[in-house]
Design an enzyme around this catalytic site. Structure first.
Site, PDB file in Angstrom:
ATOM      1  N   CYS A   1      -0.002   3.890   2.668  1.00  0.00           N
ATOM      2  CA  CYS A   1       0.399   3.398   3.995  1.00  0.00           C
ATOM      3  C   CYS A   1       1.857   3.742   4.279  1.00  0.00           C
ATOM      4  CB  CYS A   1       0.222   1.885   4.083  1.00  0.00           C
ATOM      5  SG  CYS A   1      -1.470   1.298   3.893  1.00  0.00           S
TER       6      CYS A   1
ATOM      7  N   CYS B   1       0.834  -1.208   0.000  1.00  0.00           N
ATOM      8  CA  CYS B   1       0.000   0.000   0.000  1.00  0.00           C
ATOM      9  C   CYS B   1       0.869   1.258   0.000  1.00  0.00           C
ATOM     10  CB  CYS B   1      -0.919  -0.037   1.224  1.00  0.00           C
ATOM     11  SG  CYS B   1      -1.807   1.488   1.554  1.00  0.00           S
TER      12      CYS B   1
END
Length: 141
Positions: A67, A64
């Site tokens: 993230c 991600c």
């Protein structure tokens, strides 16, 4: 030669080592101190659900992109606030926990108090928002 060095350590080093409190390293007694701790499916309950202080949980995945941007900013915000602990959980390694909390998008961040979710947000946020989020929950003690 290395064995001799090990045996001939000054006594002051042994005293310092013995004075470390083992409870600081036990997962069920984490002291809220602005630390970031990586959880697993086995340690999550002790670190989050049984905590006696505010805990921020960063549900993330290695793949991600947002993230990877959010993580360091959130870590810094928590490090600056000694009243909360940041627990990071890789959802790909703990799918049962991700399912329990219905994590459908990442990054997802939850604030826990007394083992209950009290606040959350999904997606990337700026530094100001993250600092305010952490401080708000640090003040809940």
């Amino acid at each position: 030669m290395n064995a001799i060095r090990t045996l001939s350590r000054p006594a002051s080093q042994a005293i310092r080592t013995a004075s470390i409190k083992p409870s600081l390293f036990h997962t069920s007694s984490v002291v809220s101190s602005g630390k970031t701790i990586e959880a697993t499916d086995k340690t999550f309950a002790d670190l989050v659900e049984k905590a006696d202080h505010p805990v921020i949980v960063d549900f993330y995945a290695e793949w991600c992109g947002p993230c990877k941007v959010l993580g360091p900013i959130l870590t810094k915000a928590v490090a600056d606030n000694k009243k909360v602990t940041l627990v990071k959980l890789d959802v790909d390694s703990a799918m049962d926990i991700a399912q329990k909390y219905q994590i459908a998008a990442m990054p997802t961040v939850f604030a826990f108090q007394n083992g209950k979710v009290v606040d959350e947000f999904v997606g990337m946020r700026d530094r100001k928002f993250l600092t305010e989020f952490v401080n708000k929950h640090g003040d809940r003690q």
